[in-house]
Structure formats: structure tokens, C-alpha cells
Design a protein around this motif. Structure first.
Motif, PDB file in Angstrom:
ATOM      1  N   ALA A  66       0.834  -1.208   0.000  1.00  0.00           N
ATOM      2  CA  ALA A  66       0.000   0.000   0.000  1.00  0.00           C
ATOM      3  C   ALA A  66       0.865   1.252   0.000  1.00  0.00           C
ATOM      4  CB  ALA A  66      -0.945   0.002   1.188  1.00  0.00           C
ATOM      5  N   ALA A  67       1.976   1.219   0.706  1.00  0.00           N
ATOM      6  CA  ALA A  67       2.891   2.363   0.699  1.00  0.00           C
ATOM      7  C   ALA A  67       3.420   2.606  -0.712  1.00  0.00           C
ATOM      8  CB  ALA A  67       4.034   2.126   1.680  1.00  0.00           C
ATOM      9  N   THR A  68       3.780   1.535  -1.377  1.00  0.00           N
ATOM     10  CA  THR A  68       4.240   1.654  -2.764  1.00  0.00           C
ATOM     11  C   THR A  68       3.111   2.145  -3.654  1.00  0.00           C
ATOM     12  OG1 THR A  68       5.816  -0.145  -2.402  1.00  0.00           O
ATOM     13  CG2 THR A  68       5.260   0.369  -4.695  1.00  0.00           C
ATOM     14  N   ALA A  69       1.902   1.649  -3.406  1.00  0.00           N
ATOM     15  CA  ALA A  69       0.738   2.060  -4.201  1.00  0.00           C
ATOM     16  C   ALA A  69       0.487   3.559  -4.055  1.00  0.00           C
ATOM     17  CB  ALA A  69      -0.497   1.269  -3.774  1.00  0.00           C
ATOM     18  N   ARG A  70       0.621   4.070  -2.848  1.00  0.00           N
ATOM     19  CA  ARG A  70       0.433   5.514  -2.640  1.00  0.00           C
ATOM     20  C   ARG A  70       1.437   6.324  -3.456  1.00  0.00           C
ATOM     21  NH1 ARG A  70       0.112   3.516   2.538  1.00  0.00           N
ATOM     22  NH2 ARG A  70      -2.002   3.434   3.349  1.00  0.00           N
ATOM     23  N   ASP A  71       2.685   5.874  -3.478  1.00  0.00           N
ATOM     24  CA  ASP A  71       3.721   6.552  -4.271  1.00  0.00           C
ATOM     25  C   ASP A  71       3.382   6.511  -5.763  1.00  0.00           C
ATOM     26  OD1 ASP A  71       5.189   7.109  -1.986  1.00  0.00           O
ATOM     27  OD2 ASP A  71       6.540   5.395  -2.244  1.00  0.00           O
ATOM     28  N   ARG A  72       2.946   5.348  -6.242  1.00  0.00           N
ATOM     29  CA  ARG A  72       2.608   5.218  -7.666  1.00  0.00           C
ATOM     30  C   ARG A  72       1.421   6.083  -8.024  1.00  0.00           C
ATOM     31  NH1 ARG A  72       4.383  -0.464  -8.134  1.00  0.00           N
ATOM     32  NH2 ARG A  72       6.603  -0.130  -8.256  1.00  0.00           N
ATOM     33  N   LEU A  73       0.424   6.122  -7.142  1.00  0.00           N
ATOM     34  CA  LEU A  73      -0.752   6.956  -7.395  1.00  0.00           C
ATOM     35  C   LEU A  73      -0.356   8.412  -7.523  1.00  0.00           C
ATOM     36  CD1 LEU A  73      -3.491   5.441  -5.077  1.00  0.00           C
ATOM     37  CD2 LEU A  73      -3.693   5.840  -7.529  1.00  0.00           C
ATOM     38  N   ALA A  74       0.532   8.870  -6.675  1.00  0.00           N
ATOM     39  CA  ALA A  74       0.988  10.264  -6.732  1.00  0.00           C
ATOM     40  C   ALA A  74       1.658  10.568  -8.071  1.00  0.00           C
ATOM     41  CB  ALA A  74       1.932  10.553  -5.579  1.00  0.00           C
ATOM     42  N   ARG A  75       2.381   9.603  -8.595  1.00  0.00           N
ATOM     43  CA  ARG A  75       3.061   9.800  -9.885  1.00  0.00           C
ATOM     44  C   ARG A  75       2.125   9.691 -11.077  1.00  0.00           C
ATOM     45  NH1 ARG A  75       7.403   5.670  -9.903  1.00  0.00           N
ATOM     46  NH2 ARG A  75       6.837   5.092  -7.808  1.00  0.00           N
ATOM     47  N   LEU A  76       1.026   8.948 -10.913  1.00  0.00           N
ATOM     48  CA  LEU A  76       0.076   8.765 -12.038  1.00  0.00           C
ATOM     49  C   LEU A  76      -0.899   9.932 -12.169  1.00  0.00           C
ATOM     50  CD1 LEU A  76      -0.770   4.966 -11.746  1.00  0.00           C
ATOM     51  CD2 LEU A  76       0.612   6.077 -13.496  1.00  0.00           C
ATOM     52  N   ARG A  77      -1.004  10.754 -11.174  1.00  0.00           N
ATOM     53  CA  ARG A  77      -1.985  11.846 -11.219  1.00  0.00           C
ATOM     54  C   ARG A  77      -1.476  13.036 -11.943  1.00  0.00           C
ATOM     55  NH1 ARG A  77      -5.794  10.805  -6.168  1.00  0.00           N
ATOM     56  NH2 ARG A  77      -5.508   8.621  -6.295  1.00  0.00           N
TER      57      ARG A  77
END
Length: 77
Positions: A66-77
Motif C-alpha cells: 500500500a505504501a508503494t501504491a500511494r507513491d505510484r498513485l501520486a506519480r500517475l496523477r
């Protein structure tokens, strides 16, 4: 993981989904959810990847995935 390494992303997604369906409480489910999102990114389906990452964060907020997912989400936005 072999399918992912071979760039067989659709097949990899199917395997990860089978794991989630047959063993929803398995410790590897968060990692499988992250892997699905990675496959979707490789397939250029950013909308689905965002949804998968959001689902991961909601379902397993304390996991390392989930921590990694949060980082990826920030980059995809």
C-alpha cells in the motif's frame, strides 16, 4: 511473476486474480494487487491501474504494498 517477466501481462493478471479469489486472506494478496496495477500500467491502462492501486490502499492500508501504491498513485496523477 514469470508471466510478468515474460511481458505476458494479461496472463499475469489472470494468475494474480486467481490467487486473490482462491486465497483472499493470503499474505501475498497485497503484493498481487500491486502486481496487477503494474501489469495494467505496462498495458497502458492507467485508469484501471489507478483503480487497482486505490483498491489496494483501501483493502490493505498498513501493508508495504500500500505504501508503494500511494507513491505510484501520486506519480500517475
Amino acid at each position: 511473476n514469470t508471466h510478468y517477466a515474460l511481458r505476458e501481462y494479461k496472463e499475469a493478471i489472470a494468475v494474480y486474480q486467481r490467487l486473490m479469489a482462491t486465497a483472499p486472506s493470503h499474505s501475498r494478496v497485497p503484493e498481487a494487487m500491486l502486481a496487477i496495477a503494474n501489469c495494467q500500467i505496462e498495458l497502458k491502462d492507467v485508469r484501471a491501474a489507478k483503480r487497482s492501486l486505490e483498491d489496494l490502499v483501501k483493502a490493505h492500508p498498513q501493508s508495504e504494498a500500500a505504501a508503494t501504491a500511494r507513491d505510484r498513485l501520486a506519480r500517475l496523477r
